[in-house]
Enzyme design. Sequence first.
Site, PDB file in Angstrom:
ATOM      1  CD  GLU A 130     -25.679 -41.007 -40.773  1.00  0.00           C
ATOM      2  OE1 GLU A 130     -26.484 -40.114 -40.464  1.00  0.00           O
ATOM      3  OE2 GLU A 130     -24.653 -40.787 -41.438  1.00  0.00           O
ATOM      4  CD  GLU A 236     -20.751 -42.179 -45.305  1.00  0.00           C
ATOM      5  OE1 GLU A 236     -20.583 -41.098 -44.715  1.00  0.00           O
ATOM      6  OE2 GLU A 236     -21.867 -42.691 -45.484  1.00  0.00           O
TER       7      GLU A 236
HETATM    8  O1  G3I Z   1     -27.006 -29.645 -55.270  1.00  0.00           O
HETATM    9  C1  G3I Z   1     -27.414 -28.515 -54.503  1.00  0.00           C
HETATM   10  C2  G3I Z   1     -27.107 -27.251 -55.234  1.00  0.00           C
HETATM   11  O2  G3I Z   1     -27.879 -27.204 -56.410  1.00  0.00           O
HETATM   12  C3  G3I Z   1     -27.439 -26.059 -54.328  1.00  0.00           C
HETATM   13  O3  G3I Z   1     -27.088 -24.871 -54.943  1.00  0.00           O
HETATM   14  C4  G3I Z   1     -26.675 -26.183 -53.006  1.00  0.00           C
HETATM   15  C5  G3I Z   1     -27.019 -25.065 -52.041  1.00  0.00           C
HETATM   16  O4  G3I Z   1     -27.194 -25.545 -50.727  1.00  0.00           O
HETATM   17  O5  G3I Z   1     -27.012 -27.406 -52.399  1.00  0.00           O
HETATM   18  C6  G3I Z   1     -26.663 -28.537 -53.190  1.00  0.00           C
HETATM   19  O6  G3I Z   1     -27.035 -29.698 -52.504  1.00  0.00           O
HETATM   20  C7  G3I Z   1     -26.218 -30.075 -51.438  1.00  0.00           C
HETATM   21  C8  G3I Z   1     -25.721 -31.483 -51.704  1.00  0.00           C
HETATM   22  O7  G3I Z   1     -24.972 -31.939 -50.593  1.00  0.00           O
HETATM   23  C9  G3I Z   1     -24.866 -31.590 -52.946  1.00  0.00           C
HETATM   24  O8  G3I Z   1     -23.661 -30.905 -52.785  1.00  0.00           O
HETATM   25  C10 G3I Z   1     -27.033 -30.044 -50.146  1.00  0.00           C
HETATM   26  O9  G3I Z   1     -27.365 -28.720 -49.822  1.00  0.00           O
HETATM   27  C11 G3I Z   1     -26.253 -30.645 -49.017  1.00  0.00           C
HETATM   28  O10 G3I Z   1     -27.100 -30.775 -47.888  1.00  0.00           O
HETATM   29  C12 G3I Z   1     -25.749 -32.010 -49.401  1.00  0.00           C
HETATM   30  O11 G3I Z   1     -24.936 -32.466 -48.333  1.00  0.00           O
HETATM   31  C13 G3I Z   1     -24.611 -33.830 -48.324  1.00  0.00           C
HETATM   32  C14 G3I Z   1     -25.107 -34.436 -47.004  1.00  0.00           C
HETATM   33  O12 G3I Z   1     -24.673 -35.769 -46.889  1.00  0.00           O
HETATM   34  C15 G3I Z   1     -26.638 -34.416 -46.909  1.00  0.00           C
HETATM   35  O13 G3I Z   1     -27.223 -35.232 -47.874  1.00  0.00           O
HETATM   36  C16 G3I Z   1     -23.098 -33.957 -48.413  1.00  0.00           C
HETATM   37  O14 G3I Z   1     -22.666 -33.530 -49.701  1.00  0.00           O
HETATM   38  C17 G3I Z   1     -22.691 -35.400 -48.187  1.00  0.00           C
HETATM   39  O15 G3I Z   1     -21.271 -35.461 -48.125  1.00  0.00           O
HETATM   40  C18 G3I Z   1     -23.272 -35.906 -46.882  1.00  0.00           C
HETATM   41  O16 G3I Z   1     -22.948 -37.271 -46.780  1.00  0.00           O
HETATM   42  C19 G3I Z   1     -23.235 -37.921 -45.546  1.00  0.00           C
HETATM   43  C20 G3I Z   1     -23.635 -39.339 -45.881  1.00  0.00           C
HETATM   44  O17 G3I Z   1     -24.715 -39.349 -46.775  1.00  0.00           O
HETATM   45  C21 G3I Z   1     -23.976 -40.123 -44.616  1.00  0.00           C
HETATM   46  N1  G3I Z   1     -22.906 -40.075 -43.671  1.00  0.00           N
HETATM   47  C22 G3I Z   1     -22.402 -38.746 -43.344  1.00  0.00           C
HETATM   48  C23 G3I Z   1     -22.028 -37.986 -44.614  1.00  0.00           C
HETATM   49  C24 G3I Z   1     -21.462 -36.632 -44.283  1.00  0.00           C
HETATM   50  O18 G3I Z   1     -22.436 -35.805 -43.673  1.00  0.00           O
END
Ligand code: G3I
Length: 333
Positions: A130, A236
């Site tokens: 991105e 994705e």
């Molecule tokens: O693992 C922790 C957990 O321990 C905690 O209790 C919880 C509370 O917020 O958070 C958990 O972490 C989360 C993680 O996903 C795992 O589920 C983060 O908050 C959350 O921000 C994270 O979101 C991910 C996001 O990227 C940011 O990294 C999404 O799952 C993931 O689907 C998303 O993926 C992105 C791609 O990397 C890039 N393209 C877009 C795509 C969708 O946004």
Amino acid sequence: EEKKGLKDFSSFPIGGAVEIRQVLQDTALEAIIFENFTSITATSDMKMYAIAPEEGNYKWDRADSLVAFSQRNDLRLFGHTLVWHSGTPRWVFQKGTEDSLWLGDFLKTYIQDYVGRYKGKVAAWDVVNEGFDTQGGEYRKTLWYNKLGKEYIANAFRYAHEADPEADLFYNDFNLERDTAKLNGVLKMIEELKADDVPITGLGVQMHLRMDIPDSLIRESVRKMAATGLKIHFSELDIIFNTHDDTRGGGEQLYSSVTPKMLEQQAQKYEMVAKIYREEVPVSQQFGITFWDFTDRDTWINPFFDLKDWPTIYDEKLEPKPAYFGFRKGLSE
Ligand code: G3I
């Protein structure tokens, strides 16, 4: 042998995005992976905030666990992602804002340590994710861009290639199938990188689709992507019914429930995506198609956009949806 899962119907790799801690404790999810996929990508476990959560300490446990899982089960592991503005931990942001020289050194050391550690075990990396503005064709003005200039992209690819010359190296972004200005900007960057002998070998197209994105537009865009000669990864894939505003992040709930008719239309869209990939991407460039979450139970869409949607190929109960069978049809017919 009996044809069973998606992988058995496909001539190229089919993948799913996973969180290793969840997979290891959910046998139903694991079964879906083994039945359908030949490739996996980490949703979060391999991002910079997970690997370098604090200064001076790498945290390898989850990535190690994913590598072991992929090797044990003969799955291709896709590394997502080395440099991403949203994946950058706060401490790097703070230190990098004050000290560009340090940031440039950190980029190099981080990539060398990380890619080197998994040399030969991670098949490919999203080196930069991105790097372009949400809309239009300009570089995204992130910490990395602001402090290091657009050269951060070329450098990241060079460091990754030095650390593992065999790994495929991708640039990955979203909306490339619908935003022609953005696609043109990315294509121009790819031309420049290739002219400078930067070791880029792949283009990742996220394909977070909406039902109303015209198939003809998707097809035309994919044709242009394939013309780069790079390997093409639909990295994705999911398809939502409701809308969301990319710039503001909020979602708009257009449908309160999903009807059989909607599910059938979604199946046709999934079928078309598979067909477009097969028809527009030459076989030698077909790196694969990866689903970003593959159950409506786990989809990132609902919490992220504060929506109720049904974007994936398995429903909340982990039963295959019409979308599953539509996609399967598109793989082989
Ligand atoms: O693992 C922790 C957990 O321990 C905690 O209790 C919880 C509370 O917020 O958070 C958990 O972490 C989360 C993680 O996903 C795992 O589920 C983060 O908050 C959350 O921000 C994270 O979101 C991910 C996001 O990227 C940011 O990294 C999404 O799952 C993931 O689907 C998303 O993926 C992105 C791609 O990397 C890039 N393209 C877009 C795509 C969708 O946004």
